[in-house]
Motif scaffolding. Structure first.
Motif, mmCIF file in Angstrom:
data_model
loop_
_atom_site.group_PDB
_atom_site.id
_atom_site.type_symbol
_atom_site.label_atom_id
_atom_site.label_comp_id
_atom_site.label_asym_id
_atom_site.label_seq_id
_atom_site.Cartn_x
_atom_site.Cartn_y
_atom_site.Cartn_z
ATOM 1 N N ARG A 184 0.839 -1.192 0.000
ATOM 2 C CA ARG A 184 0.000 0.000 0.000
ATOM 3 C C ARG A 184 0.879 1.247 0.000
ATOM 4 N N ARG A 208 -4.988 8.545 0.956
ATOM 5 C CA ARG A 208 -5.589 7.216 0.843
ATOM 6 C C ARG A 208 -5.317 6.645 -0.559
ATOM 7 N N THR A 209 -5.369 7.553 -1.543
ATOM 8 C CA THR A 209 -5.134 7.109 -2.924
ATOM 9 C C THR A 209 -4.125 8.044 -3.580
ATOM 10 N N ARG A 230 -5.464 1.282 -12.430
ATOM 11 C CA ARG A 230 -4.993 0.897 -11.094
ATOM 12 C C ARG A 230 -3.794 -0.029 -11.251
ATOM 13 N N GLU A 276 -2.938 -1.527 -4.619
ATOM 14 C CA GLU A 276 -4.355 -1.248 -4.871
ATOM 15 C C GLU A 276 -4.705 0.231 -4.700
ATOM 16 N N ASN A 277 -3.884 1.043 -4.061
ATOM 17 C CA ASN A 277 -4.235 2.467 -3.925
ATOM 18 C C ASN A 277 -3.354 3.369 -4.800
ATOM 19 N N ILE A 287 -11.379 5.526 -9.138
ATOM 20 C CA ILE A 287 -10.739 6.129 -7.950
ATOM 21 C C ILE A 287 -11.819 6.605 -6.975
#
Ligand SMILES: Cc1cc2nc3c(=O)[nH]c(=O)nc-3n(C[C@H](O)[C@H](O)[C@H](O)COP(=O)(O)OP(=O)(O)OC[C@H]3O[C@@H](n4cnc5c(N)ncnc54)[C@H](O)[C@@H]3O)c2cc1C
Lengths: 533, 196
Positions: free
Chosen positions: A243, A264-265, A486, A491-492, A524
């Motif tokens: 992450r 978070r992203t 992605r 995953e982020n 997203i």
């Protein structure tokens, strides 16, 4: 001391693809967005008429501080690192790619299919066209399919282009008005185009879309925080995890004070060049080849299209200068047909031009022409016109068409610089000569059918609308991201726009990059609550 | 007028231009700008009459020459040029041609006085042409104005790039680089002097 900035979404880069992601996310979702841009702020719209004047009078660049000294790289590069990116001085030409582009393996047995089809992208093409404000004419629906009409009517053809449309029709080629991000009608607070013909490099009235309009609106309404003159140097994953936890950056104004973005992203929207570069720089023990690079494909399969062009005399007068930047276009050749080289897909555009009619100081026999003699000679040659024709053709990239870290050059902040090398896949290498010859013959055919003559031809060896370097795909071993952008490995972490392209079609790419970015934004945004409308 | 896609200078010329940024060069440039304001009007007007189309008439040539002077006064050496497409090179304008052009006008006038016993501005067309001929000897194509070695070539090149010269050559009101209503753009440009 390290300054820490937190947000739900951290977007790296502020070009057109970043602008699309930020606008869509903040339109539709409740999330905080921080945008990090290495370059400077742009000059406001009010300064542009005067800057344009200096460009017209002296050739000066109308974009001050639009690049960062020391960021030149080995390999093809157009300079623009600034808030808004390259599209601050783009031409605003926005064709869609064709359905065939996404299925060339299935249709022609060449290269790879994309993990998405044209129909998957159609709604996002439409959305990009609405956000950017595209004026366009519907081409023949089988060649130019679309779910909904263009948001704006087509830019009208100049008188000269109308003549050239008839001229092309004589050669059996149906053409139409090139779709463009130039307003045919006032759009989202920007005026209609007034055809002053400096779309590239600068539209002095804001009729051409550039990302500053999006950033101004988003910043004015407090929907994004944008830090300019701030360079992200690496992405770090949380300990023992894939992450992404933070982006480490440096302020160009205070290099001694590191900045850390926590989100978070993370969205890498730094274009074809700097996106793979940043991922390659982000090496760690757990990610020894850089971020998102378990496939080893970050930086690989850089793609684009080459072009062949010609100037062709036509036996009627044209008046170049009413809008030489607008063109006719056809997609007739974007579907491979038998009869030419084994695989060739290309567009065709036609402009009015003054080449061959410029004032001359020497007559045909070398006689000096001054004053009235010069004018008489000029008038005689201006009595008939010149068409400029150009075809981009699809070039299939090799895996070794790549961006690597340059051992010999460093960026101003001390990291290895990127190095670019474009290399054709064997099929394109083998067909290059025949493809270019075929296009020259097409121009000859156009000339003959219209009682004209090819005055000169040219071939650009560089690849236009560069893309690739983080290609999308269904198989994590063969691609860097999924079809939403992605990263397969994190995953982020999203990579958006140009870098995710599998191939680069044979038409200008930025509308496609924008549509792909909007499609990524829809993914997203899924983790954030919807915004009340 | 520059062609946006083809920058003026090669990489080699650019390196040569780096010398332009030494303090001495900055001083020289400042002197160059001042000098531009001192072009000899009378001689320049006569050069204009010799190289520009007589069709412009005296009333037309004067404003062209004044426009050229204004352009020269606004010229900045070392300014960043529009970037080339697909190249990282940043190129800059050459130093101002003003000092060279000013000296040429003075030399033309001195030559006229020596050879014909009159200032250049008082000569007839044939004598002016004789004195100007060497300025065009090596010129094969019209350069960009600032790249012209001789002021006579610079003036002619500057005029030929103006929208009004283009209109004259095409016999129509094209109005290059002007704003125009979008709805009017499909119409054929109106012939000069109004619809025929
Ligand atoms: C002269 C010209 C004319 C063009 N005309 C057309 C046209 O008519 N039609 C068309 O389709 N395309 C055109 N293009 C191409 C088009 O401009 C680009 O495809 C498009 O703008 C790319 O947008 P992007 O968001 O992918 O990347 P960019 O615009 O390159 O934006 C990336 C941004 O990220 C920033 N950045 C990079 N690394 C970092 C980092 N580590 N930290 C922080 N910030 C970073 C950069 O400074 C840059 O501002 C043209 C290009 C040029 C140069």
């Amino acid at each position: 001391m390290t300054r820490v900035i937190e947000a739900d979404v951290c977007i790296i880069g502020s070009g057109i693809t970043a602008a699309m992601v930020a606008e869509k996310l903040t339109d539709e979702r409740q999330c905080s967005v921080v945008v990090v841009e290495a370059g400077d702020e742009f000059d406001p719209l009010t300064a542009r008429p005067a800057l344009r004047r200096r460009f017209l009078d002296y050739g000066e660049s109308p974009w001050r501080n639009d690049h960062i000294a020391g960021t030149e790289v080995a390999g093809q590069q157009s300079r623009s690192m600034v808030v808004g990116g390259l599209a601050m001085h783009w031409g605003g030409v926005t064709p869609r790619w064709s359905p065939e582009d996404f299925r060339i393996k299935s249709l022609y047995g060449i290269h790879e299919d994309w993990p998405i089809a044209y129909d998957d992208l159609d709604p996002f093409y439409q959305e990009a066209e609405e956000r950017l404000g595209i004026a366009g004419e519907q081409g023949p629906p089988d060649l130019d399919p679309r779910g909904k009409p263009f948001p704006q009517p087509a830019l009208p053809l100049t008188w000269g282009l109308s003549q050239l449309k008839r001229w092309a029709a004589d050669a059996g080629i149906a053409t139409w008005s090139q779709p463009s991000a130039k307003n045919a009608v006032p759009w989202r607070g920007r005026p209609a185009c007034c055809r002053n013909d400096t779309c590239f490099p600068i539209c002095p009235i804001g009729a051409k879309y550039s990302p500053d309009f999006t950033w101004n609106a988003l910043r004015h309404s407090g929907r994004v925080q944008l830090l300019s003159r701030t360079v992200v140097r690496r992405l770090d994953a949380a300990a023992g995890s894939d992450r992404i936890e933070r982006a480490q950056a440096v302020s160009r104004d205070h290099p001694g004070e590191p900045i850390e973005f926590r989100a978070r992203t993370f969205v890498v929207a730094a274009g074809y060049l700097w996106s793979p570069h940043l991922l390659l720089l982000s090496r760690s023990a757990r990610h020894p080849n850089g971020m998102a690079n378990r496939s080893g494909l970050v930086g690989k399969y850089l793609c684009g299209h080459r072009n062949v062009s010609a100037y062709v005399s036509v036996p009627f007068a044209l008046y170049p200068g009413t809008n030489e930047q607008h063109s006719l276009v056809t997609k007739q050749f974007m579907r491979h047909r038998t009869g030419g080289p084994r695989y060739l897909r290309h567009d065709l555009r036609i402009w009015e031009s003054d080449v061959g009619q410029e004032p001359r100081i020497r007559g045909d026999g070398g006689k000096l022409l001054l004053g009235d003699d010069l004018l008489a000679d000029w008038r005689r040659r201006a009595a008939t016109g010149t068409a400029r024709v150009r075809s981009y053709y699809d070039v299939i990239p090799d895996r070794s068409s790549d961006l690597t870290l340059d051992g010999a050059r460093r960026t101003p902040w001390g990291d290895p610089a990127p190095r670019l090398a474009w290399r054709d896949a064997p099929v394109s290498k083998e067909l290059r000569g025949a493809s270019e010859q075929h296009l020259r013959e097409l121009f000859e055919h156009l000339a003959r059918a219209g009682n004209g003559r090819v005055l000169s031809t040219g071939t650009d060896s560089f690849q236009d609308h560069p893309a690739g370097g983080c290609r999308m795909g269904a198989d994590p071993a063969q691609s860097v991201t999924d079809s939403w952008g992605r990263s397969h490995d994190h995953e982020n972490l999203f990579i958006v726009g140009a870098p995710t392209c599998v191939s680069a079609s044979s038409a200008n790419g930025t509308l496609t990059f924008a549509a792909l970015s909007l499609r990524s934004a829809s993914a997203i945004g899924r983790v954030f609550p919807a915004r009340a409308t | 007028m520059p062609s946006p896609n083809h920058p003026d200078l090669s990489r080699r010329q650019l390196l040569a231009l780096l010398a332009v940024f030494s303090p001495a060069a900055v001083l020289r440039r400042r002197r160059g700008r001042l000098a531009a304001q001192g072009l000899d009007h009378m001689t320049l007007d006569a050069v204009g009459a010799a190289v520009l189309p007589a069709e412009l008439g005296v009333a037309g040539i004067g404003p062209v020459v004044r426009g050229f002077e204004r352009w020269l006064a606004g010229y900045r050496g070392g300014a960043e040029l529009i970037h080339g497409y697909g190249t990282a090179d940043i190129q800059r304008t050459a130093p101002s041609p003003a000092p060279r052009w000013k000296a040429q006008l003075a030399a033309l006038d001195a030559h006229a006085r020596r050879r014909f016993g009159q200032p250049f501005g008082s000569l007839g067309a044939a004598d002016r042409a004789v004195l100007l001929a060497p300025a065009f000897d090596a010129v094969k194509t019209l350069p960009r104005p600032a790249a012209a070695q001789h002021v006579a070539v610079g003036l002619l090149a500057w005029w030929a790039a103006t929208p009004s010269a283009i209109d004259l050559a095409y016999g129509a009101s094209i109005g290059r680089y002007n704003c125009r209503p979008l709805a009017a753009s499909p119409e054929r440009p109106v012939p000069l002097g109004g619809p025929r």
